[in-house]
Design a protein around this motif. Structure first.
Motif, PDB file in Angstrom:
ATOM      1  N   VAL A 118      14.928 -28.984  -5.135  1.00  0.00           N
ATOM      2  CA  VAL A 118      15.307 -27.572  -5.199  1.00  0.00           C
ATOM      3  C   VAL A 118      15.649 -27.119  -3.782  1.00  0.00           C
ATOM      4  N   VAL A 119      16.865 -26.568  -3.606  1.00  0.00           N
ATOM      5  CA  VAL A 119      17.350 -26.248  -2.261  1.00  0.00           C
ATOM      6  C   VAL A 119      17.746 -24.780  -2.131  1.00  0.00           C
ATOM      7  N   PRO A 120      17.509 -24.195  -0.930  1.00  0.00           N
ATOM      8  CA  PRO A 120      16.845 -24.824   0.212  1.00  0.00           C
ATOM      9  C   PRO A 120      15.380 -25.096  -0.100  1.00  0.00           C
ATOM     10  N   GLY A 121      14.865 -26.180   0.491  1.00  0.00           N
ATOM     11  CA  GLY A 121      13.513 -26.610   0.176  1.00  0.00           C
ATOM     12  C   GLY A 121      12.821 -27.251   1.359  1.00  0.00           C
ATOM     13  N   TYR A 122      11.768 -27.997   1.051  1.00  0.00           N
ATOM     14  CA  TYR A 122      10.860 -28.545   2.067  1.00  0.00           C
ATOM     15  C   TYR A 122      11.320 -29.932   2.500  1.00  0.00           C
ATOM     16  N   ASP A 123      11.635 -30.063   3.762  1.00  0.00           N
ATOM     17  CA  ASP A 123      12.210 -31.315   4.268  1.00  0.00           C
ATOM     18  C   ASP A 123      11.280 -32.513   4.108  1.00  0.00           C
ATOM     19  N   GLY A 146      14.114 -44.740  -1.148  1.00  0.00           N
ATOM     20  CA  GLY A 146      15.458 -45.129  -1.571  1.00  0.00           C
ATOM     21  C   GLY A 146      15.944 -44.448  -2.834  1.00  0.00           C
ATOM     22  N   PHE A 147      15.278 -43.374  -3.250  1.00  0.00           N
ATOM     23  CA  PHE A 147      15.721 -42.656  -4.438  1.00  0.00           C
ATOM     24  C   PHE A 147      16.937 -41.792  -4.107  1.00  0.00           C
ATOM     25  N   GLU A 148      17.700 -41.467  -5.118  1.00  0.00           N
ATOM     26  CA  GLU A 148      18.828 -40.548  -4.943  1.00  0.00           C
ATOM     27  C   GLU A 148      18.327 -39.117  -5.140  1.00  0.00           C
ATOM     28  N   ASN A 149      18.428 -38.305  -4.108  1.00  0.00           N
ATOM     29  CA  ASN A 149      18.016 -36.911  -4.191  1.00  0.00           C
ATOM     30  C   ASN A 149      19.173 -36.056  -4.697  1.00  0.00           C
ATOM     31  N   ILE A 150      18.905 -35.248  -5.732  1.00  0.00           N
ATOM     32  CA  ILE A 150      19.925 -34.399  -6.337  1.00  0.00           C
ATOM     33  C   ILE A 150      19.574 -32.936  -6.055  1.00  0.00           C
ATOM     34  N   CYS A 151      20.522 -32.179  -5.560  1.00  0.00           N
ATOM     35  CA  CYS A 151      20.276 -30.775  -5.221  1.00  0.00           C
ATOM     36  C   CYS A 151      20.443 -29.859  -6.431  1.00  0.00           C
ATOM     37  N   VAL A 152      19.473 -28.971  -6.611  1.00  0.00           N
ATOM     38  CA  VAL A 152      19.556 -27.878  -7.585  1.00  0.00           C
ATOM     39  C   VAL A 152      19.230 -26.593  -6.831  1.00  0.00           C
ATOM     40  N   PRO A 184      26.666 -16.926   8.649  1.00  0.00           N
ATOM     41  CA  PRO A 184      27.998 -17.154   8.068  1.00  0.00           C
ATOM     42  C   PRO A 184      28.242 -18.644   7.802  1.00  0.00           C
ATOM     43  N   GLU A 185      28.874 -18.929   6.690  1.00  0.00           N
ATOM     44  CA  GLU A 185      29.125 -20.315   6.297  1.00  0.00           C
ATOM     45  C   GLU A 185      29.801 -21.087   7.428  1.00  0.00           C
ATOM     46  N   GLY A 186      29.279 -22.305   7.661  1.00  0.00           N
ATOM     47  CA  GLY A 186      29.837 -23.156   8.705  1.00  0.00           C
ATOM     48  C   GLY A 186      29.276 -22.916  10.089  1.00  0.00           C
ATOM     49  N   CYS A 187      28.233 -22.057  10.185  1.00  0.00           N
ATOM     50  CA  CYS A 187      27.762 -21.647  11.515  1.00  0.00           C
ATOM     51  C   CYS A 187      26.306 -22.005  11.821  1.00  0.00           C
ATOM     52  N   ALA A 188      25.561 -22.575  10.877  1.00  0.00           N
ATOM     53  CA  ALA A 188      24.133 -22.802  11.105  1.00  0.00           C
ATOM     54  C   ALA A 188      23.887 -23.753  12.280  1.00  0.00           C
ATOM     55  N   GLY A 214      20.266 -27.757   8.437  1.00  0.00           N
ATOM     56  CA  GLY A 214      20.373 -28.818   7.436  1.00  0.00           C
ATOM     57  C   GLY A 214      19.043 -29.358   6.974  1.00  0.00           C
ATOM     58  N   ALA A 215      17.958 -29.032   7.675  1.00  0.00           N
ATOM     59  CA  ALA A 215      16.642 -29.601   7.339  1.00  0.00           C
ATOM     60  C   ALA A 215      16.160 -29.179   5.963  1.00  0.00           C
ATOM     61  N   THR A 216      16.633 -28.066   5.455  1.00  0.00           N
ATOM     62  CA  THR A 216      16.167 -27.575   4.162  1.00  0.00           C
ATOM     63  C   THR A 216      16.933 -28.196   2.994  1.00  0.00           C
ATOM     64  N   TYR A 217      17.745 -29.216   3.278  1.00  0.00           N
ATOM     65  CA  TYR A 217      18.507 -29.936   2.260  1.00  0.00           C
ATOM     66  C   TYR A 217      18.251 -31.437   2.394  1.00  0.00           C
ATOM     67  N   PRO A 218      18.326 -32.190   1.290  1.00  0.00           N
ATOM     68  CA  PRO A 218      18.176 -33.645   1.387  1.00  0.00           C
ATOM     69  C   PRO A 218      19.173 -34.243   2.371  1.00  0.00           C
ATOM     70  N   TYR A 219      18.723 -35.284   3.034  1.00  0.00           N
ATOM     71  CA  TYR A 219      19.534 -36.026   4.008  1.00  0.00           C
ATOM     72  C   TYR A 219      19.958 -35.158   5.201  1.00  0.00           C
ATOM     73  N   GLY A 220      19.373 -33.967   5.328  1.00  0.00           N
ATOM     74  CA  GLY A 220      19.712 -33.078   6.434  1.00  0.00           C
ATOM     75  C   GLY A 220      21.116 -32.521   6.362  1.00  0.00           C
ATOM     76  N   LYS A 221      21.686 -32.467   5.148  1.00  0.00           N
ATOM     77  CA  LYS A 221      23.081 -32.058   4.994  1.00  0.00           C
ATOM     78  C   LYS A 221      23.182 -30.798   4.134  1.00  0.00           C
ATOM     79  N   ASP A 222      23.275 -29.677   4.779  1.00  0.00           N
ATOM     80  CA  ASP A 222      23.528 -28.402   4.099  1.00  0.00           C
ATOM     81  C   ASP A 222      25.032 -28.315   3.845  1.00  0.00           C
ATOM     82  N   PRO A 223      25.482 -28.379   2.595  1.00  0.00           N
ATOM     83  CA  PRO A 223      26.921 -28.429   2.328  1.00  0.00           C
ATOM     84  C   PRO A 223      27.683 -27.205   2.818  1.00  0.00           C
TER      85      PRO A 223
END
Length: 416
Positions: A124-129, A139-145, A348-352, A370-379
């Motif tokens: 669940v995002v944003p969430g706990y890193d 090695g699991f695949e993390n899926i964002c909701v 603003p989007e693209g600025c974090a 990005g820490a609040t998203y899996p793999y450190g990647k906030d889309p």
């Protein structure tokens, strides 16, 4: 002088102060830690170190915790005594061990996750890193909701869980969620409990870390008890529940709880008995002697709230004053939680990444973008977790003012 030039001049003045401020993690302040110092005095070399059944807490044994400690934690977490095990100081450690148990041995006779071609986990995002890092590590695949005001997007959760056998779990912080501070509504909890997973070994990883961490005496969030709701829904084994005293007493020396169905408890004990003969019973006894009752623990939490509440309010006031106009234009947003340890802030989007780097360059360390998203990647590269607890008030004011300034610079540059 143009607005951007004025803002940049103000930023250079901040840099000239040579600040060294840290708002990167949700650590209790020194003043909060001092609240529990009396716990160190409740036991000494002349104390009776036996539990209520006569067990010597200095010795081996009692795998699931001494009874008086189980009762205290039962009241704190609203969980029956027979449905819990008392562990050491870290609930995160329990989560890792439970994942490892599922990975190596499997859950209640099901295929070990490590032998499957694919294991997917809902985040669940944003969430706990640190949650996300555990399932990444295996090695699991993390899926964002996405997280909503009332909890995860349950339409997405239901579709993923009910239709995909490779989905084995979901990370949940149901009360004062990290980092939004939002809590799950009754409807969300009931929909969680009524999932019909394609995988027989699917589990809700229910991290109730902030179950008693209110900021206001008269304005608490309340969530339904998930074990009861799962039992009502015919899914008694579907939840693993976690909690600890890490931000109640001493983060490095608290006690942690695992709660689940009796069947799950026995399954986990099947591995636990090979890991330990028993956790720190003296520390369990120390907590009981200090708090005596759950009412004593709740009074203690009011003292924490008295220290935390002004900090959260200061951050909110500065954000409103400095960024209210940008919020009204839909460029930034932030949460106003009634408990927990964090504020979720969207720039603003693209600025974090840019804002976090500017703050770091001026001497204020924030949680990485990005820490609040899996793999450190906030889309959308927009979310920043604000952790107000550790800095003294004046440092917190300075850090928040700098954060607002950097956000304004990023917003103006984005609009050009």
């Amino acid at each position: 002088m143009e607005k951007l030039d004025v803002l940049k001049k103000e930023y250079e003045e901040f840099k000239s102060r040579n600040l060294k401020l840290d708002m990167s993690r949700g650590k209790p302040s020194k003043e909060q830690l001092n609240l529990s110092m009396g716990m160190l005095d409740v036991l000494n070399s002349s104390s009776d170190l036996k539990d209520e059944t006569g067990i010597d807490c200095r010795n081996y044994g009692v795998l699931d915790g001494i009874p008086e400690c189980k009762r205290l934690m039962s009241r704190m977490t609203n969980t029956p005594v027979e449905n819990m095990i008392i562990f050491g100081n870290s609930s995160l450690n329990i989560m890792y061990d439970v994942i490892a148990h599922a990975y190596i041995h499997g859950i209640m006779g099901n295929t070990p996750w490590g032998k499957l071609d694919k294991v997917r986990f809902i985040c669940v995002v944003p969430g706990y890193d640190r949650h996300f890092a555990i399932t990444e590590h295996f090695g699991f695949e993390n899926i964002c909701v996405p997280m909503r005001e009332d909890g995860p997007d349950m339409d997405m959760v239901e579709k993923l869980v009910n239709e995909d056998e490779s989905v084995k779990g979901i990370w949940c912080v149901p009360k004062y969620s990290n980092p939004t501070g939002n809590s799950y509504s009754d409807e969300t909890v009931r929909r969680m409990a009524n999932l019909r997973p394609a995988a027989k070994d699917f589990r809700l990883f229910w991290d109730n870390a902030y179950c008693v961490h209110h900021l206001y005496d008269d304005n608490h969030d309340h969530i339904l008890e998930i074990l009861k709701e799962c039992e009502k829904a015919g899914n008694p084994d579907m939840v693993y529940k976690f909690a600890s005293t890490s931000k109640i007493t001493f983060p490095g020396s608290g006690i942690a709880v695992f709660a689940s169905s009796v069947t799950n408890i026995e399954d986990i004990k099947g591995s636990l008995k090979f890991q330990t003969i028993g956790h720190d019973k003296i520390n369990q006894l120390r907590h009981v002697k200090y708090f005596e009752t759950v009412e004593g623990l709740k009074e203690h939490m009011k003292k924490h709230a008295d220290l935390l509440r002004p900090k959260f309010e200061i951050v909110g006031e500065i954000l409103e004053k400095e960024l209210g106009e940008l919020r009204d234009r839909g460029m930034v947003s932030w949460t106003s939680p009634r408990g927990g340890y964090f504020i979720s802030f969207n720039v603003p989007e693209g600025c974090a990444k840019k804002v976090v780097k500017m703050c770091a360059d001026a001497g204020v360390k924030l949680t990485g973008a990005g820490a609040t998203y899996p793999y450190g990647k906030d889309p959308r590269d927009e979310n920043i977790r604000i952790a107000p607890s550790l800095p003294p008030v004046e440092e917190l004011k300075t850090a928040t003012e700098l954060l607002c300034l950097c956000t304004k610079i990023a917003a103006v540059e984005k609009m050009q």
